[in-house]
Design an enzyme around this catalytic site. Structure first.
Site: not given
Ligand SMILES: *Cc1c(COP(=O)(O)O)cnc(C)c1O
Length: 366
Positions: A265, A34
């Protein structure tokens, strides 16, 4: 020359880290891609993992479509399911697996008209209270889905709220709740519980029984960052993850400050001796966190720190111990020499956020 900032992605390291997750689980793993593979490029990562991956997970149909358009044929799970019943026809056409986390989705799925059968991952809220049906709501939803002709198999999943905590009692309570929910259904199919932190700390990996299979869902660990970073410092128990992204830029100016001169800044950093400071072509518009203070950085391979306030396109580095550094010197913001977790820590955030935010940089893959 174009603006000198590059993200180099090591796809062999990505594969290595994926195999570590599978090995830890002694079973299948969905590679979580994702958010454009946590900023690394979803298509490139999917293509690299494709020969070895059991499947992929994404947050939306748009993300799944991008992978299917790139000829990715493995199962793709939609982690938030569908947001609207209108998405179902394409979900079926693309042969995606869907999370169902709410009763309205059960009804919509069972009312939908499509020919293909889809695999459903029914999500149980075992304590995180983000998505998922309560354990009490699960039996009815499970029955409805099992009787629904559009549904092929029903898997059972949950997600941990505190898998990265040193104290695992909360994770264990969620596992107990999950097991009770599954046992109430005499469930023996596919289950899925663990994210990276749970995989790396070895909790939540067991099966319900011999006929069930347990799929882990590694995200962050694939990219070589460590969700247990804060814990590991305490345990001194380094995980064998390989670095995937190296974010590099160059010095585009070198300034000599006199005692009393300030830089950037807010005049946040003031020199108390004569010293050289490097100006780096990387800022918060590239994804470098503006909140970073004295973050680790490497210039020509030598460790130093950032200084002053990060601006949109530039940041400053301390060159007191780098007499040779000059315009064109290579600066590693994070990667092999500088841990992205350490930079995140200096910015009061997590490597998740840093990696996802990388943009406006030239990507190269090897
Ligand atoms: C993003 C996500 C993961 C992966 O999580 P990590 O901590 O990056 O390993 C697994 N399960 C769900 C439901 C997620 O949304």
């Amino acid at each position: 020359m174009t603006r000198p900032i590059y993200a180099h992605v090591n796809l062999d390291a990505l594969k290595h880290n994926y195999l570590l997750a599978k090995e830890a689980n002694q079973g299948p793993a969905l590679a979580v891609l994702k958010a454009n593979a946590y900023g690394h490029g979803a298509v490139a990562c999917a293509q690299a993992l494709s020969p070895i991956a059991d499947g992929f997970a994404v947050a939306s149909l748009e993300e799944a479509r991008q992978l299917r358009n790139a000829q990715i044929t493995q199962p793709i799970l939609l982690l938030e399911g569908f947001f609207d019943a209108e998405e179902l026809a394409e979900i079926a056409a693309l042969e995606c697996w869907v999370v169902v986390h709410d009763a309205w989705q059960v009804d919509a799925l069972c009312a939908a008209q499509f020919k293909a059968q889809t695999q459903v991952w029914l999500k149980v809220n075992t304590g995180m209270h983000r998505l998922g049906l309560t354990p009490a709501e699960v039996p009815q939803a499970y029955q409805a889905l099992s009787n629904c002709p559009q549904v092929d198999q029903v898997a059972l999943m949950t997600h941990f709220a505190n898998a990265d905590a040193i104290d695992k009692s909360d994770v264990k309570a969620q596992i107990r709740q999950f097991e009770e929910t599954a046992n109430a259904l005499s469930f023996d199919g596919l289950i899925s519980l663990s994210n990276s932190a749970a995989i790396l700390s070895g909790v939540g990996l067991k099966n319900l029984n011999q006929s069930s299979s347990n799929w882990v869902r590694p995200g962050l660990m694939l990219y070589g960052a460590d969700p247990l970073y804060a814990n590991i410092e305490k345990d001194n128990n380094v995980q064998p993850l390989q670095t995937v992204m190296t974010l590099q830029a160059k010095l585009i100016a070198v300034k000599t400050l006199q005692a009393g001169d300030a830089i950037g800044y807010g005049s946040l950093f003031k020199a108390d001796v004569t010293m050289r400071v490097g100006v780096v072509a990387c800022g918060y518009a590239d994804g470098y966190p503006r909140t970073a203070m004295q973050a680790p950085v490497a210039v020509d391979g030598v460790q130093t720190t950032t200084l002053g306030r990060v601006s949109m396109d530039m940041l400053y580095v301390d060159l007191r111990d780098l007499p040779e550094a000059a315009i064109g010197s290579v600066v590693e913001l994070w990667g092999e020499q500088v841990s992205v977790d350490a930079v995140a820590s200096a910015a009061n955030t997590l490597s998740y956020e840093l990696l996802c935010n990388v943009k406006r940089v030239q990507f190269t893959y090897s």
